[in-house]
Design an enzyme around this catalytic site. Structure first.
Site, PDB file in Angstrom:
ATOM      1  N   LYS A  56      31.028 -22.670 -17.688  1.00 55.27           N
ATOM      2  CA  LYS A  56      31.842 -21.790 -18.534  1.00 55.27           C
ATOM      3  C   LYS A  56      33.274 -21.724 -18.017  1.00 55.27           C
ATOM      4  O   LYS A  56      33.499 -21.685 -16.799  1.00 55.27           O
ATOM      5  CB  LYS A  56      31.261 -20.365 -18.544  1.00 55.27           C
ATOM      6  N   LYS A  95      22.035 -30.700 -19.461  1.00 52.07           N
ATOM      7  CA  LYS A  95      20.567 -30.718 -19.424  1.00 52.07           C
ATOM      8  C   LYS A  95      20.080 -31.798 -18.447  1.00 52.07           C
ATOM      9  O   LYS A  95      20.471 -32.965 -18.556  1.00 52.07           O
ATOM     10  CB  LYS A  95      20.005 -30.991 -20.823  1.00 52.07           C
ATOM     11  N   ALA A 115       0.832  -1.209   0.000  1.00 51.81           N
ATOM     12  CA  ALA A 115       0.000   0.000   0.000  1.00 51.81           C
ATOM     13  C   ALA A 115       0.865   1.258   0.000  1.00 51.81           C
ATOM     14  O   ALA A 115       0.572   2.231  -0.711  1.00 51.81           O
ATOM     15  CB  ALA A 115      -0.924  -0.006   1.215  1.00 51.81           C
ATOM     16  N   CYS A 138     -18.679 -40.828 -27.278  1.00 50.01           N
ATOM     17  CA  CYS A 138     -20.126 -40.662 -27.152  1.00 50.01           C
ATOM     18  C   CYS A 138     -20.615 -39.996 -28.429  1.00 50.01           C
ATOM     19  O   CYS A 138     -20.112 -38.933 -28.804  1.00 50.01           O
ATOM     20  CB  CYS A 138     -20.460 -39.790 -25.939  1.00 50.01           C
ATOM     21  N   SER A 182      24.189 -20.159 -29.353  1.00 50.37           N
ATOM     22  CA  SER A 182      23.593 -21.150 -28.456  1.00 50.37           C
ATOM     23  C   SER A 182      24.724 -21.991 -27.871  1.00 50.37           C
ATOM     24  O   SER A 182      25.872 -21.903 -28.314  1.00 50.37           O
ATOM     25  CB  SER A 182      22.605 -22.027 -29.218  1.00 50.37           C
ATOM     26  N   LEU A 183      24.410 -22.824 -26.877  1.00 48.47           N
ATOM     27  CA  LEU A 183      25.428 -23.651 -26.238  1.00 48.47           C
ATOM     28  C   LEU A 183      25.293 -25.107 -26.665  1.00 48.47           C
ATOM     29  O   LEU A 183      24.192 -25.595 -26.909  1.00 48.47           O
ATOM     30  CB  LEU A 183      25.301 -23.571 -24.711  1.00 48.47           C
ATOM     31  N   LYS A 216      20.817 -22.995 -15.208  1.00 49.32           N
ATOM     32  CA  LYS A 216      20.312 -22.699 -16.554  1.00 49.32           C
ATOM     33  C   LYS A 216      18.823 -22.356 -16.433  1.00 49.32           C
ATOM     34  O   LYS A 216      17.973 -23.234 -16.388  1.00 49.32           O
ATOM     35  CB  LYS A 216      20.532 -23.892 -17.484  1.00 49.32           C
TER      36      LYS A 216
END
Length: 672
Positions: free
Chosen positions: A288, A312, A38, A424, A86-87, A117
């Site tokens: 890295k 990943k 508030a 149905c 990209s990696l 990641k």
């Protein structure tokens, strides 16, 4: 020369901005709120009021700029000064040890920086003399889209840095899980399509032309890379991250410097176990090389740096108990079983329901009531049951048999030829009618804002609506009588219903829910026949002569329009003033286009567009998109994390395009 009053106003505005930014930093970056909501709202109200009265003192870095400005007509293209590569991916310990061996063979002793990641959208952020001047998407790595106004709405992103520095920063914009759950709950209430995961929601939010939409989505951002670090005298990635902290950026505190690959593996194991406790999604760990001199020595390929790799995580699987199986009837009559589970946390969210697909799946997996089951959530809205665990049975478990009659209307269920689903076939089934209404008003169909599932359920319950045509007879008095429906909401809803009468034919066709006719086929039919009347009179042969309309769809269309109840429905809609003509431009395909007449398959994740957008572009240029690779496939378009389709394409000698080539061919075809 400014008078005293103006000077006081300018000073007051500056003080308000300083206070608000201080509280913003405490709340959004440090996660340590310093005042109540508030009190914060009152400060913001005062600032916006003063800036409205004295627009000469409004500046681009003012906190008021975060609420979102006027809608844009289109996103401007931005060429990245340094490509956003990209990696490469690692999926197991062996991949990581191979990476470590290659790095050490090239540069000797090395230390790594490990970071979570974040499963979001990579963006580039440019600051000049400390002021935020431009933000862009990754796009194809070379060219992205200018989303500056949308990024300004992210409260943790500094609009002015603590130093007057010119710098380019890379970051990951994401949607926290709580924001994602709130957004999907709201979309569900409005009858809108749910986002599959927070990543898609974040990407969709940042690609909204109206910044106010992005502002309402409560996005966040982590900064993770300084593009021009060496120009600023920074010698390592870890030092660059510390510098970002000094400037006022939000960086991820979970990062860690690792001296050996074993330290890296320990870090991965630790966060694989702890990932569910995070308030946002991660899908792996980024590793890295720390020293910039060693990064430069290692270099990069055309697609990815040799000094970094992304590990990943495998899709998370958990065990819980199946307590019941619930049946639902969809708008086409398909009866779908859903597992009701003991609540369990999967990938950061509490899961109580999981897909069981169909009767054959339950039988093949021998899934019983009371079983302990393995469930997996890999980006889907509803997780799926992977298998049962017979070894944990006590003897009290019961086999499940699908019913012989519809759970909604008690009509006998049938299994049509070549289908695994029970269906149905009663056209008066209340569940089908209700689901059909939800589909009719949805965003891709008639797009009637304010008619969500809960409102439709009430209309159905009060017997105000039994057909889509009944929507056009609703009155204000009837709507106001509904729960949580005030006069203003009722007026807005009636206006939305009235506006839907002017929709082009393809929206109505899709909304009618003709079996096998999706949004793309509806557009094709509307464009070809131009009026509902001509389509109603079309023969199977005429329909099959159209590109993309096969025998199954043609049969379905002819059968649908031959039904007496459909003819009566269309007559009612005509009488209520619903448009039944195509309003778009007639499409012409240039036969010299690279895409014309060719069959394409899409695999992997494209950075510049969604899978459905890529499909639409291919089809617009005269191509056809299928789901599997075969000898009939002409081109496979490959994005990140491409799987078995890429390998099969290589085996069959099929032409392969990466994303850059795909975008190039689209551009050239448009210029032909």
């Amino acid at each position: 020369m400014k008078n005293v009053a103006q000077h006081d106003v300018e000073k007051q505005i500056a003080e308000l901005r300083e206070q608000i930014e201080k509280h913003n930093y405490a709340y959004y970056v440090l996660d340590q709120p310093s005042i109540s909501d508030a009190e914060y709202d009152e400060l913001m109200r005062k600032l916006m009021e003063l800036e409205e009265q004295y627009p000469q003192y409004k500046t681009p870095d003012s906190p008021s700029q975060r609420v979102g400005g006027a809608p844009l007509e289109a996103f401007r293209k931005v060429t990245h000064r340094v490509p956003m590569l990209s990696l490469s991916n690692a999926f197991n310990e062996g991949d990581l040890r191979d990476f470590d061996r290659r790095v050490r063979q090239e540069v000797g002793d090395v230390r790594y920086v490990c970071e979570l990641k974040i499963d979001g959208l990579a963006v580039s952020l440019r600051y000049e003399d400390g002021y935020f001047v431009q933000g862009a998407t990754r796009g194809d790595g070379t060219t992205g889209e200018d989303i500056t106004e949308n990024l300004k709405t992210i409260r943790s992103l500094p609009l002015r840095l603590r130093q007057q520095v010119t710098i380019e920063v890379r970051g990951e914009a994401y949607m926290p899980r709580k924001s994602f759950e709130k957004l999907n709950e709201k979309r569900k209430m409005n009858g809108e399509e749910l986002f599959a995961n927070p990543r898609n929601a974040a990407a969709g939010s940042l690609r909204q032309l109206d910044p106010k939409v992005a502002a309402s989505r409560q996005l966040d951002i982590f900064a993770y890379h300084v593009v021009n670090a060496e120009e600023l005298g920074i010698l390592s990635h870890s030092a660059a991250l510390n510098y970002l902290d000094e400037l006022g950026f939000k960086t991820n505190p979970a990062r860690q410097v690792c001296e050996t690959i074993d330290d890296v593996l320990s870090y991965i194991e630790q966060w694989h176990e702890r990932r569910a406790s995070l308030p946002y999604d991660i899908d792996g760990i980024v590793i890295k090389v720390d020293a910039f001199a060693q990064q430069k020595q290692l270099g990069a390929t055309a697609k990815s740096p040799r000094w970094a790799i992304a590990y990943k995580f495998p899709a998370e699987e958990v065990v819980t108990q199946l307590v019941d199986i619930e049946l639902s009837v969809g708008r086409t009559g398909v009866v779908t079983p859903t597992a009701i589970l003991q609540p369990v946390r999967v990938a950061g969210t509490i899961v109580q329901r999981a897909s069981l697909h169909n009767e054959d799946y339950i039988r093949e997996k021998d899934i019983r009531l009371g079983d302990y089951v393995v469930i997996k959530k890999a980006g889907d809205i509803i997780p799926e049951v992977v298998c049962s665990l017979p070894e944990r049975r006590t003897g009290k478990e019961e086999p499940f048999d699908m019913p012989t009659h519809c759970p909604a209307c008690a009509s006998e269920l049938v299994r049509l030829d070549d289908e695994v689903a029970l269906r149905c076939v009663n056209p008066q089934c209340p569940a089908q009618i209700r689901e059909g209404l939800i589909h009719f008003v949805s965003r891709q169909a008639m797009n009637i804002d304010g008619l969500g599932e809960k409102v439709i359920a009430q209309l159905f319950e009060h017997r105000l609506v039994r057909s889509v045509a009944d929507l056009y007879t609703l009155t204000k008095d009837e709507l106001v009588a509904l729960e949580r429906m005030g006069e203003k909401s009722a007026t807005n809803l009636l206006q939305a219903i009235e506006a839907s009468k002017q929709n082009s034919l393809e929206r109505l066709l899709f909304g009618l829910g003709i079996r096998h006719v999706g949004a793309k086929a509806a557009k094709t039919l509307a464009e070809h026949f131009e009026t509902m009347e001509r389509l109603q009179q079309a023969t199977k042969e005429e329909l099959m002569a159209i590109h993309e309309i096969g025998e199954k769809m043609a049969d379905s269309i002819v059968t649908y329009f031959s039904k007496e109840e459909v003819k009566q429905l269309l007559e009612r809609l005509r009488a209520y003033g619903v448009n039944m003509t195509y309003k778009g431009a007639k499409q012409t395909i240039d036969i010299s286009s690279t895409f014309a007449g060719k069959t394409f398959v899409l695999t992997g994740t494209l950075q510049s567009m969604s899978r459905s957008e890529a499909k639409e572009k291919i089809e617009t240029l005269g191509g056809k998109v299928t789901g599997s690779v075969s000898k009939k496939t002409d081109v496979v378009v490959v994005g990140e994390d491409a799987g078995s389709k890429l390998e099969k394409a290589k085996q069959l000698g099929i032409t392969i395009w990466d994303e850059a080539r795909f975008l190039q061919e689209i551009q050239q075809s448009k210029q032909v």
